[in-house]
Design a protein around this motif. Structure first.
Motif, PDB file in Angstrom:
ATOM      1  N   LEU A   1      19.196  -9.578  16.062  1.00 39.41           N
ATOM      2  CA  LEU A   1      18.304  -8.685  15.334  1.00 39.41           C
ATOM      3  C   LEU A   1      17.889  -7.488  16.196  1.00 39.41           C
ATOM      4  CD1 LEU A   1      17.120  -9.011  12.428  1.00 39.41           C
ATOM      5  CD2 LEU A   1      14.993  -9.753  13.507  1.00 39.41           C
ATOM      6  N   ARG A   2      18.015  -6.290  15.620  1.00 38.96           N
ATOM      7  CA  ARG A   2      17.653  -5.071  16.342  1.00 38.96           C
ATOM      8  C   ARG A   2      17.074  -4.047  15.364  1.00 38.96           C
ATOM      9  NH1 ARG A   2      23.085  -4.679  15.193  1.00 38.96           N
ATOM     10  NH2 ARG A   2      23.802  -2.645  14.423  1.00 38.96           N
ATOM     11  N   LEU A   3      16.291  -3.119  15.888  1.00 42.01           N
ATOM     12  CA  LEU A   3      15.719  -2.057  15.071  1.00 42.01           C
ATOM     13  C   LEU A   3      16.768  -0.976  14.833  1.00 42.01           C
ATOM     14  CD1 LEU A   3      12.251  -1.569  16.841  1.00 42.01           C
ATOM     15  CD2 LEU A   3      12.746  -2.981  14.848  1.00 42.01           C
ATOM     16  N   THR A   4      16.793  -0.435  13.619  1.00 37.34           N
ATOM     17  CA  THR A   4      17.699   0.683  13.320  1.00 37.34           C
ATOM     18  C   THR A   4      16.926   1.966  13.043  1.00 37.34           C
ATOM     19  OG1 THR A   4      17.758   0.093  10.967  1.00 37.34           O
ATOM     20  CG2 THR A   4      19.475  -0.839  12.390  1.00 37.34           C
ATOM     21  N   LYS A   5      15.599   1.875  13.016  1.00 35.58           N
ATOM     22  CA  LYS A   5      14.754   3.046  12.787  1.00 35.58           C
ATOM     23  C   LYS A   5      13.406   2.796  13.439  1.00 35.58           C
ATOM     24  CE  LYS A   5      12.679   5.729   8.990  1.00 35.58           C
ATOM     25  NZ  LYS A   5      12.507   5.801   7.513  1.00 35.58           N
ATOM     26  N   GLU A   6      12.840   3.809  14.022  1.00 40.82           N
ATOM     27  CA  GLU A   6      11.525   3.670  14.651  1.00 40.82           C
ATOM     28  C   GLU A   6      10.504   3.263  13.597  1.00 40.82           C
ATOM     29  OE1 GLU A   6       8.638   3.626  17.605  1.00 40.82           O
ATOM     30  OE2 GLU A   6      10.809   3.881  17.821  1.00 40.82           O
ATOM     31  N   PRO A   7       9.857   2.108  13.755  1.00 40.46           N
ATOM     32  CA  PRO A   7       8.882   1.659  12.744  1.00 40.46           C
ATOM     33  C   PRO A   7       7.623   2.525  12.765  1.00 40.46           C
ATOM     34  CG  PRO A   7       9.613  -0.161  14.169  1.00 40.46           C
ATOM     35  CD  PRO A   7      10.029   1.116  14.835  1.00 40.46           C
ATOM     36  N   SER A   8       6.997   2.670  11.608  1.00 39.38           N
ATOM     37  CA  SER A   8       5.740   3.417  11.528  1.00 39.38           C
ATOM     38  C   SER A   8       4.717   2.581  10.772  1.00 39.38           C
ATOM     39  CB  SER A   8       5.935   4.771  10.845  1.00 39.38           C
ATOM     40  OG  SER A   8       6.402   4.600   9.520  1.00 39.38           O
ATOM     41  N   TYR A   9       3.438   2.757  11.138  1.00 36.06           N
ATOM     42  CA  TYR A   9       2.357   1.973  10.556  1.00 36.06           C
ATOM     43  C   TYR A   9       1.750   2.665   9.334  1.00 36.06           C
ATOM     44  CZ  TYR A   9       2.491  -0.937  14.747  1.00 36.06           C
ATOM     45  OH  TYR A   9       2.893  -1.776  15.750  1.00 36.06           O
ATOM     46  N   ASN A  10       1.219   1.851   8.442  1.00 38.39           N
ATOM     47  CA  ASN A  10       0.540   2.364   7.251  1.00 38.39           C
ATOM     48  C   ASN A  10      -0.723   3.130   7.633  1.00 38.39           C
ATOM     49  OD1 ASN A  10       2.029   1.323   4.891  1.00 38.39           O
ATOM     50  ND2 ASN A  10       1.543  -0.671   5.754  1.00 38.39           N
ATOM     51  N   ASN A  11      -1.097   4.069   6.776  1.00 37.50           N
ATOM     52  CA  ASN A  11      -2.293   4.865   6.982  1.00 37.50           C
ATOM     53  C   ASN A  11      -3.528   4.140   6.447  1.00 37.50           C
ATOM     54  OD1 ASN A  11      -4.189   6.885   7.323  1.00 37.50           O
ATOM     55  ND2 ASN A  11      -3.413   8.178   5.671  1.00 37.50           N
ATOM     56  N   VAL A  12      -3.734   2.921   6.929  1.00 37.29           N
ATOM     57  CA  VAL A  12      -4.940   2.145   6.604  1.00 37.29           C
ATOM     58  C   VAL A  12      -5.372   1.491   7.906  1.00 37.29           C
ATOM     59  CG1 VAL A  12      -6.010   0.423   5.109  1.00 37.29           C
ATOM     60  CG2 VAL A  12      -4.001   1.670   4.310  1.00 37.29           C
ATOM     61  N   TYR A  13      -6.215   2.182   8.666  1.00 36.45           N
ATOM     62  CA  TYR A  13      -6.531   1.746  10.028  1.00 36.45           C
ATOM     63  C   TYR A  13      -6.994   0.289  10.100  1.00 36.45           C
ATOM     64  CZ  TYR A  13      -9.466   0.921  14.078  1.00 36.45           C
ATOM     65  OH  TYR A  13     -10.065   0.343  15.163  1.00 36.45           O
ATOM     66  N   HIS A  14      -7.919  -0.102   9.232  1.00 38.05           N
ATOM     67  CA  HIS A  14      -8.462  -1.462   9.302  1.00 38.05           C
ATOM     68  C   HIS A  14      -7.348  -2.500   9.194  1.00 38.05           C
ATOM     69  CE1 HIS A  14     -12.932  -0.620   8.136  1.00 38.05           C
ATOM     70  NE2 HIS A  14     -12.440   0.318   8.908  1.00 38.05           N
ATOM     71  N   PHE A  15      -6.389  -2.249   8.293  1.00 34.24           N
ATOM     72  CA  PHE A  15      -5.289  -3.183   8.047  1.00 34.24           C
ATOM     73  C   PHE A  15      -4.042  -2.636   8.738  1.00 34.24           C
ATOM     74  CE2 PHE A  15      -8.343  -3.789   4.723  1.00 34.24           C
ATOM     75  CZ  PHE A  15      -8.392  -5.158   4.569  1.00 34.24           C
ATOM     76  N   HIS A  16      -3.763  -3.147   9.915  1.00 32.90           N
ATOM     77  CA  HIS A  16      -2.756  -2.582  10.804  1.00 32.90           C
ATOM     78  C   HIS A  16      -1.399  -3.245  10.558  1.00 32.90           C
ATOM     79  CE1 HIS A  16      -1.373  -0.568  14.443  1.00 32.90           C
ATOM     80  NE2 HIS A  16      -0.959  -1.714  14.942  1.00 32.90           N
TER      81      HIS A  16
END
Length: 413
Positions: free
Chosen positions: A389-404
C-alpha cells in the motif's frame, strides 16, 4: 486573577484562523508554538481560554465544575445569549437529548440505558462480523490496484457496524454517513447561514427516518439497540421518542465519524512513517498498541468545549465566570512534550503511550471499545491484504478543524 480579556498578557494570547488551510492541514505547528510558550492560552479567534497540556486537559475533562451544557443552571438572558435561530430548529431538536451534551441526572439515566450495548464484552462478539466486512470490502477493490480508501473502506466499516447494532438497514448506512457529514458542518468555525440551513435539512431528514424506524419497531420488535431503547425502563421510566431520536442520531453519527477519520489518518501516518508494517501488526498486543499510537499521533477530534457551571478560579491564574466556555485541545494534549518523549514522532513501540482522543470523565466516548476493535481489525487486515500500500496523491484534510479527518485518501498497491 485574570478577570477580563483586556488583562490577559500577550504571552498568554494566540491567534490562528481555524478556516485557514495552512492551519487545519497541519495544526501541530501551531501546537508546537503553544507548548513552547503557554499551553494555557486565550485563543483570540474563538474568544475563550484553551488548554493544550495533557495533564490539564485530562483533569478538566473530569472536572465536575464544568459541563457540556449550561442552560440547566442559567437562562439565555442571564448569559446574554440571543434567542435560538428558527432555521436550525431541527438541528437543535436532534441535539436536545444528546448524551454528548447532557449533564447528570439526565445524562446518567440515558447512558445507563444504552451503555450495556457498548461494553467490551459485548463488542468483542462483533470481531468476526468486522473482519468479514473488512475482507469483503477489500475483495471488492483489490483487483483494481488502486482506490480512494475513505469512501471505499474507512467509512463503510464503522457505518455498517453501528447501523446494524442500532437497527438501521445495512443499505441505509451510507445515507446515515451523508446526513452526519452535513450535520457536522455546524461545528465549523464561522458557519454561514447556508451551511446552517443545509445541516438543519439533514437533521430534519434524519429525524424523520428514525421516527419511521421507531414506529416499525413498536409493531415488530427485533434484537437491536433501537428496540432496546423503546422497551427499556429505569426506575419505572421509559425514554421518550425525542430522547430515542437524539440518542440514535448521536450513536449513529459518533459511531462512525471519529473511526472514519482515525482510519484514514492512521493509514496516512503508517505509510508516511516508512515503518515495518509486519512488525507493528505482529501480534494482537502490538496491533492494539499501534492503534493507540495512531489515536495519539493524529487524533480524530481536536477540541471539545466545556462551560463553567459557576464562577471558577483555576490554579494557573485563569478566572472564569459562570457560562464562560473553554476549549480542551485533545489533539494538542496528545502531542504534549512534557508528557510524551519525542511527541511529534509516530512510534507504535513507545512505552509512554496514552491519549485523550476519546475524552475522559462522564463524557468518555461510550463507543470507545467498539472503535478500538474496528480499528485493530480494519488496519491489520488492510496492511496484511495489501502489503504494498502506497499513497498516489498528497492527502488533504477537511475544512472542519474540530473533526480532523481526510477529504480523500488515494492509494495503490
Amino acid at each position: 486573577m485574570i478577570s477580563s480579556t483586556d488583562a490577559i498578557a500577550p504571552a498568554r494570547r494566540a491567534s490562528a484562523n481555524p478556516r485557514d488551510p495552512v492551519f487545519y492541514q497541519n495544526p501541530y505547528a501551531f501546537y508546537d508554538g503553544i507548548h513552547a510558550t503557554s499551553p494555557t492560552f486565550f485563543w483570540d479567534n474563538y474568544g475563550h481560554w484553551c488548554f493544550a497540556g495533557f495533564k490539564e486537559v485530562n483533569q478538566l475533562l473530569r472536572d465536575k465544575r464544568f459541563g457540556r451544557e449550561i442552560l440547566h443552571v442559567a437562562t439565555r438572558e442571564e448569559l446574554g445569549w440571543p434567542e435560538r435561530k428558527p432555521h436550525v430548529a431541527d438541528f437543535d431538536l436532534a441535539e436536545k437529548y444528546s448524551l454528548l451534551n447532557l449533564e447528570p441526572p439526565a445524562h446518567t439515566r440515558l447512558r445507563t440505558l444504552v451503555n450495556r450495548a457498548f461494553v467490551s464484552r459485548q463488542v468483542e462478539q462483533l470481531r468476526p462480523r468486522i473482519a468479514a466486512l473488512a475482507n469483503e470490502l477489500i475483495d471488492g477493490f483489490e483487483k483494481d490496484g488502486q482506490v480512494e480508501l475513505i469512501h471505499a473502506y474507512a467509512a463503510p466499516i464503522p457505518a455498517i457496524v453501528i447501523s446494524e447494532m442500532i437497527g438501521v438497514p445495512t443499505e441505509m448506512a451510507m445515507q446515515v454517513v451523508a446526513w452526519s457529514n452535513r450535520m457536522v458542518t455546524m461545528y465549523m468555525f464561522g458557519v454561514t447561514e447556508d451551511t446552517e440551513r443545509d445541516a438543519n435539512q439533514a437533521s430534519a431528514d434524519f429525524i424523520a427516518y428514525i421516527r419511521t424506524l421507531i414506529a416499525e419497531r413498536r409493531v415488530r420488535p427485533t434484537e437491536d439497540l433501537l428496540t432496546h431503547m423503546i422497551t427499556a425502563e429505569q426506575d419505572g421510566q421509559k425514554l421518550t421518542d425525542d430522547e430515542i431520536v437524539s440518542t440514535a442520531i448521536l450513536l449513529l453519527n459518533a459511531g462512525h465519524e471519529a473511526t472514519v477519520h482515525t482510519t484514514g489518518n492512521s493509514v496516512k501516518t503508517i505509510i508516511e512513517s516508512g515503518i515495518d508494517r509486519k512488525a507493528i501488526f505482529a501480534s494482537d498486543e502490538q496491533t492494539a498498541a499501534t492503534v493507540e499510537e495512531c489515536l495519539r499521533f493524529d487524533a480524530p477530534l481536536h477540541m471539545f468545549t466545556r462551560f463553567a457551571l459557576s464562577d471558577i478560579e483555576l490554579d494557573n491564574g485563569v478566572s472564569l465566570r459562570k457560562g464562560d466556555q473553554i476549549g480542551l485541545m485533545l489533539g494538542a494534549a496528545n502531542r504534549d512534550p512534557v508528557r510524551f518523549a519525542n511527541a511529534n514522532t509516530f512510534d507504535p513501540f513507545r512505552t509512554d503511550g496514552q491519549n485523550v482522543s476519546f475524552g475522559a470523565g462522564i463524557h468518555f466516548c461510550i463507543g470507545a471499545p467498539l472503535a478500538r476493535i474496528e480499528l485493530q481489525i480494519s488496519l491489520k487486515t488492510l496492511f496484511d491484504r495489501l502489503p504494498g500500500l502506497r499513497l498516489t496523491k498528497e492527502p488533504s484534510y477537511n475544512n472542519v478543524y474540530h473533526f480532523h479527518g481526510l477529504e480523500e485518501l488515494q492509494v495503490a498497491w
